[in-house]
Write a protein that holds these residues in place. Structure first.
Motif, PDB file in Angstrom:
ATOM      1  N   UNK A  29       0.812  -1.217   0.000  1.00 12.75           N
ATOM      2  CA  UNK A  29       0.000   0.000   0.000  1.00 12.75           C
ATOM      3  C   UNK A  29       0.844   1.264   0.000  1.00 12.75           C
ATOM      4  N   UNK A  30       2.041   1.214   0.554  1.00 20.59           N
ATOM      5  CA  UNK A  30       2.909   2.390   0.599  1.00 20.59           C
ATOM      6  C   UNK A  30       4.348   1.914   0.739  1.00 20.59           C
ATOM      7  N   UNK A  31       5.232   2.632   0.057  1.00 19.14           N
ATOM      8  CA  UNK A  31       6.660   2.339   0.122  1.00 19.14           C
ATOM      9  C   UNK A  31       7.366   3.594   0.614  1.00 19.14           C
ATOM     10  N   UNK A  32       7.954   3.529   1.788  1.00 18.38           N
ATOM     11  CA  UNK A  32       8.684   4.652   2.342  1.00 18.38           C
ATOM     12  C   UNK A  32      10.153   4.338   2.465  1.00 18.38           C
TER      13      UNK A  32
ATOM     14  N   UNK B 230       7.747  -0.273   4.909  1.00 17.56           N
ATOM     15  CA  UNK B 230       6.834  -0.625   3.828  1.00 17.56           C
ATOM     16  C   UNK B 230       5.523  -1.091   4.448  1.00 17.56           C
ATOM     17  N   UNK B 231       4.413  -0.560   3.947  1.00 16.10           N
ATOM     18  CA  UNK B 231       3.097  -0.919   4.488  1.00 16.10           C
ATOM     19  C   UNK B 231       2.404  -1.894   3.541  1.00 16.10           C
ATOM     20  N   UNK B 232       1.977  -3.039   4.100  1.00 17.18           N
ATOM     21  CA  UNK B 232       1.278  -4.053   3.340  1.00 17.18           C
ATOM     22  C   UNK B 232      -0.062  -4.365   3.993  1.00 17.18           C
ATOM     23  N   UNK B 233      -0.970  -4.906   3.177  1.00 15.03           N
ATOM     24  CA  UNK B 233      -2.259  -5.381   3.696  1.00 15.03           C
ATOM     25  C   UNK B 233      -2.448  -6.817   3.212  1.00 15.03           C
ATOM     26  N   UNK B 234      -2.636  -7.744   4.166  1.00 15.02           N
ATOM     27  CA  UNK B 234      -2.755  -9.143   3.781  1.00 15.02           C
ATOM     28  C   UNK B 234      -4.178  -9.467   3.355  1.00 15.02           C
ATOM     29  N   UNK B 235      -4.399 -10.737   3.022  1.00 16.01           N
ATOM     30  CA  UNK B 235      -5.692 -11.143   2.474  1.00 16.01           C
ATOM     31  C   UNK B 235      -6.805 -11.010   3.503  1.00 16.01           C
ATOM     32  N   UNK B 236      -6.481 -11.001   4.788  1.00 15.33           N
ATOM     33  CA  UNK B 236      -7.486 -10.849   5.840  1.00 15.33           C
ATOM     34  C   UNK B 236      -7.764  -9.385   6.176  1.00 15.33           C
ATOM     35  N   UNK B 237      -7.083  -8.460   5.512  1.00 10.38           N
ATOM     36  CA  UNK B 237      -7.297  -7.044   5.757  1.00 10.38           C
ATOM     37  C   UNK B 237      -6.401  -6.446   6.815  1.00 10.38           C
ATOM     38  N   UNK B 238      -5.503  -7.234   7.380  1.00 15.72           N
ATOM     39  CA  UNK B 238      -4.591  -6.725   8.407  1.00 15.72           C
ATOM     40  C   UNK B 238      -3.484  -5.905   7.756  1.00 15.72           C
TER      41      UNK B 238
END
Length: 327
Positions: free
Chosen positions: A180-183, A187-195
């Motif tokens: 979702x974002x690369x700083x 790095x911000x990620x969202x997994x398949x469960x929405x976490x």
């Protein structure tokens, strides 16, 4: 013999203004000169410098920094839009926007640092010792915050090397999800469960990117042990070919699918493998469509899939095997 030319402004000159030397220094600004010319009072001139001149100069510096930041941002956005509008693939467009965001962050940091130094100089403190001490502090911070420096350096290399970008589906070892974002630091990620996961760049040792260039859907289909494998292979090939020719999947399935054949023999099951080359990020969608069509085709062709193993249940009136109950 020396010649000198003096220009005076009538509205700034009062009678007797030159009778006493001005206490204003060259760096006190115009507010000190005006206050001295109008009042002939040294205290008023000094107060004008402190209360009007320096705050006004600081305000001008802040506004100038904001203006430069706005102009630099517009220039960077225009360059990124020009690159994104060119004959490039979507991957390079994402990379151009990511690089634009990084350049904006760097430019903002530099502008803020320069404006702060100019403000300190305007207040009257020498900036030479500050810069020297900042270097010493920077070295100390570098030793004390090595992990933070590692995060920033890793983030810069990952962005420049285009290891992943916003929207990519990646496996970072500790977490799998969509970026979702690369700083520079995390790095911000969202997994398949929405976490939402925040991963420090310095802790990323490997990157598995499922969104670059192309992807592959791999399906392992189990059939009963006594099935006709030639018929199974023909059914799988027909289903995959229908999906390949389906207009709804044009540009999604990139090449003619392949049936690789028997992948495993286990118990009562023969596992057949089918592969499809797909667009990045579409492998899950293609896999779900293939499973539905394979189920319908197997029902039509009478191909049996192995039933799940069930635990044997004792008949009515019989006692389960085991030691007799104790009284």
């Amino acid at each position: 013999m020396s010649l000198s030319t003096t220009v005076t402004l009538p509205f700034l000159t009062l009678p007797g203004a030159d009778a006493v030397a001005s206490p204003c220094a060259s760096d006190d600004g115009i507010s000190c000169d005006l206050a001295w010319r109008w009042t002939q009072n040294q205290t008023a001139a000094e107060l004008a410098t402190v209360l009007i001149g320096r705050p006004l100069a600081i305000l001008v510096l802040v506004l100038g920094g904001l203006l430069v930041r706005w102009l630099a941002g517009r220039l960077i956005d225009r360059m990124v839009d020009r690159i994104a509008a060119g004959p490039l693939n979507e991957r390079r467009q994402v990379r151009a926007r990511t690089m634009g965001s990084l350049i904006k962050s760097i430019v903002t940091t530099v502008i803020v640092f320069v404006v702060l130094l100019m403000i300190i100089s305007e207040v009257g403190y020498p900036i030479g010792p500050i810069i020297a001490s900042a270097g010493v502090v920077g070295v100390a911070i570098g030793f004390g915050a090595q992990s933070l420096v590692k995060d920033y350096l890793s983030g810069m290399f990952m962005i420049f090397e285009d290891q992943y970008g916003v929207g990519d589906s990646v496996d970072l070892g500790t977490v799998v999800g969509a970026v979702e974002a690369v700083g520079l630091r995390v790095t911000r990620l969202r997994d398949v469960h929405g976490t939402v996961w925040y991963v420090r760049n310095g802790e990323i040792l490997r990157v598995g990117n499922q969104s670059q260039n192309w992807a592959r859907t791999v399906l392992d289909v189990g059939v009963a042990w006594n099935s006709d494998l030639d018929a199974v292979r023909a059914s799988l090939r027909a289903v995959a070919h229908e999906l390949w020719e389906d207009s709804a999947y044009a540009g999604v399935v990139l090449e003619e699918p392949e049936v690789w054949g028997v992948e495993a023999l286990t118990g009562e099951t023969v596992t057949m493998r089918v592969t499809l080359k797909t667009s990045p990020g579409e492998q899950s969608r293609v896999a779900r469509a293939m499973r539905e069509r394979i189920k319908a085709r197997f029902d039509l062709d009478g191909i049996e899939m192995p039933a799940p193993a069930r635990a044997a249940t004792p008949a009515a009136g019989t006692r389960p095997a085991g030691p007799p109950p104790t009284s």
